[in-house]
Design an enzyme around this catalytic site. Sequence first.
Site, short mmCIF file in Angstrom:
data_model
loop_
_atom_site.label_atom_id
_atom_site.label_comp_id
_atom_site.label_asym_id
_atom_site.label_seq_id
_atom_site.Cartn_x
_atom_site.Cartn_y
_atom_site.Cartn_z
N GLU A 49 49.53 31.05 43.00
CA GLU A 49 49.38 32.48 43.51
C GLU A 49 50.86 33.24 43.78
O GLU A 49 51.43 34.27 43.01
CB GLU A 49 48.99 32.84 44.46
N ASP A 53 52.13 36.33 40.90
CA ASP A 53 52.62 37.36 41.05
C ASP A 53 54.00 37.58 40.37
O ASP A 53 54.37 39.17 39.91
CB ASP A 53 52.76 37.61 42.46
N GLU A 125 46.25 35.72 40.18
CA GLU A 125 47.82 35.52 39.86
C GLU A 125 48.44 33.98 40.29
O GLU A 125 48.28 33.43 39.33
CB GLU A 125 48.35 36.01 41.70
#
Length: 230
Positions: A49, A53, A125
Amino acid sequence: MAKERARLHQALEYKFSNPRLLDEALTHPSALQGRQGRASGRGGYERLEFLGDRVLGLVVAEMLFNAFPNENEGALARRHAALVRREALARVAAEIGLGACLAMSRGEEETGGRNNPTLLADACEAVIGALYADAGLDVAASFVRRHWEPLMGEALTPPKDAKTALQEWAQGLGRKLPLYTTLGMEGPPHEPIFLVEVMVEGVESVTGRGTSKRAAEQAAAQAMLEKVKS
């Protein structure tokens, strides 16, 4: 879950060289609680994640830079913030059927985890991070462009930042301007996190956190907007 995973693979338009990366991207941390999750050798999606991102932010920034050559930095930044926020990610996650593919604890599932916008956004993400880790930027960027270009095309004008939108909402109802108060800082001195409270007449106050006072104020304003418009 096999059918759901097959549909997800179709949506990703990519076959992983290291399938474990996708497994990790689809594993909520709650699934690792207890011996069964740990024995499987699978990690949760939090590290991917983090990576996804950054990849999403870069690709969306490039898309906006090329799509709106006459807009200044402020307008591009507002568009960028709207496209990488939780709502946009959760929307894409729903489109590709991500919720049905997630591994999570029974408790998380029973409380609506598969439809939780925050959880879906985090997992989305992570999937982007997994694509990047397995195949590099071109494959990850291809996925982002396919799913974010329609979102980018929906806004003809740059969205307003949260503080401006909240101020206009309050003024439209004849109320006083929102009042922001810095409550304190958290974390180490070299990486402080500011905590800011916003108060609007007639509404219970909410707080927001950010790496600067400005970011914390924007986060608080966004939380207030979500509260008054829910």
